[in-house]
Motif scaffolding. Structure first.
Motif, PDB file in Angstrom:
ATOM      1  N   VAL A   1       0.845  -1.202   0.000  1.00 47.11           N
ATOM      2  CA  VAL A   1       0.000   0.000   0.000  1.00 47.11           C
ATOM      3  C   VAL A   1       0.873   1.242   0.000  1.00 47.11           C
ATOM      4  O   VAL A   1       0.591   2.222  -0.705  1.00 47.11           O
ATOM      5  N   PHE A   2       1.934   1.219   0.778  1.00 48.26           N
ATOM      6  CA  PHE A   2       2.876   2.337   0.834  1.00 48.26           C
ATOM      7  C   PHE A   2       3.496   2.591  -0.539  1.00 48.26           C
ATOM      8  O   PHE A   2       3.571   3.740  -1.000  1.00 48.26           O
ATOM      9  N   CYS A   3       3.923   1.529  -1.220  1.00 51.05           N
ATOM     10  CA  CYS A   3       4.489   1.676  -2.573  1.00 51.05           C
ATOM     11  C   CYS A   3       3.435   2.172  -3.554  1.00 51.05           C
ATOM     12  O   CYS A   3       3.726   2.999  -4.419  1.00 51.05           O
ATOM     13  N   GLY A   4       2.229   1.671  -3.434  1.00 47.35           N
ATOM     14  CA  GLY A   4       1.152   2.125  -4.301  1.00 47.35           C
ATOM     15  C   GLY A   4       0.863   3.602  -4.109  1.00 47.35           C
ATOM     16  O   GLY A   4       0.588   4.324  -5.079  1.00 47.35           O
ATOM     17  N   PHE A   5       0.931   4.065  -2.858  1.00 47.06           N
ATOM     18  CA  PHE A   5       0.732   5.486  -2.581  1.00 47.06           C
ATOM     19  C   PHE A   5       1.798   6.329  -3.274  1.00 47.06           C
ATOM     20  O   PHE A   5       1.481   7.333  -3.910  1.00 47.06           O
ATOM     21  N   PHE A   6       3.046   5.925  -3.159  1.00 45.84           N
ATOM     22  CA  PHE A   6       4.115   6.697  -3.793  1.00 45.84           C
ATOM     23  C   PHE A   6       4.034   6.640  -5.314  1.00 45.84           C
ATOM     24  O   PHE A   6       4.340   7.620  -5.995  1.00 45.84           O
ATOM     25  N   ALA A   7       3.610   5.518  -5.863  1.00 43.98           N
ATOM     26  CA  ALA A   7       3.416   5.441  -7.309  1.00 43.98           C
ATOM     27  C   ALA A   7       2.292   6.370  -7.743  1.00 43.98           C
ATOM     28  O   ALA A   7       2.409   7.086  -8.747  1.00 43.98           O
ATOM     29  N   ALA A   8       1.201   6.395  -6.987  1.00 43.65           N
ATOM     30  CA  ALA A   8       0.073   7.266  -7.322  1.00 43.65           C
ATOM     31  C   ALA A   8       0.460   8.735  -7.224  1.00 43.65           C
ATOM     32  O   ALA A   8       0.084   9.545  -8.080  1.00 43.65           O
ATOM     33  N   VAL A   9       1.212   9.084  -6.199  1.00 41.83           N
ATOM     34  CA  VAL A   9       1.649  10.473  -6.051  1.00 41.83           C
ATOM     35  C   VAL A   9       2.573  10.872  -7.200  1.00 41.83           C
ATOM     36  O   VAL A   9       2.458  11.967  -7.756  1.00 41.83           O
ATOM     37  N   THR A  10       3.469   9.988  -7.587  1.00 44.80           N
ATOM     38  CA  THR A  10       4.382  10.280  -8.697  1.00 44.80           C
ATOM     39  C   THR A  10       3.605  10.455 -10.002  1.00 44.80           C
ATOM     40  O   THR A  10       3.853  11.391 -10.769  1.00 44.80           O
ATOM     41  N   ILE A  11       2.654   9.576 -10.250  1.00 43.02           N
ATOM     42  CA  ILE A  11       1.850   9.685 -11.471  1.00 43.02           C
ATOM     43  C   ILE A  11       1.006  10.956 -11.441  1.00 43.02           C
ATOM     44  O   ILE A  11       0.838  11.624 -12.463  1.00 43.02           O
TER      45      ILE A  11
END
Length: 71
Positions: A15-25
Motif C-alpha cells: 500500500v505504501f508503494c502504491g501510494f508513492f506510485a500514485a503520487v508520482t503519477i
C-alpha cells in the motif's frame, strides 16, 4: 514470525508503494511532460527513476508474499 503478521506487514508495504506510485503519477499528470529546457528533461528522467524504484520494491514485496519462508 507469525505468518499472518508477516502478510499484514507486506501488504502495508505494498500500500505504501502504491501510494508513492500514485503520487508520482499525479505529479507527472499535473505538471505535464514538457521538454522545453534541460531541467524538464532532468525531471522526466527523475520521474522514470522514481517509478522504476517503486516498481522494483513492489516486485520484491509481491515475491515475498507469493513465496513465504519454509518453517
Amino acid at each position: 514470525m507469525d505468518p499472518d503478521l508477516r502478510t499484514a506487514l507486506l501488504l502495508i508495504g505494498l500500500v505504501f508503494c502504491g501510494f508513492f506510485a500514485a503520487v508520482t503519477i499525479y505529479v507527472i499528470a499535473d505538471t505535464g511532460l514538457h521538454l522545453r529546457t534541460y531541467g524538464d528533461i532532468g525531471a522526466v528522467g527523475l520521474y522514470g527513476v522514481s517509478l522504476l524504484i517503486v516498481a522494483m520494491i513492489g516486485v520484491g514485496l509481491i515475491g515475498a508474499l507469493r513465496n513465504p519462508p519454509d518453517d
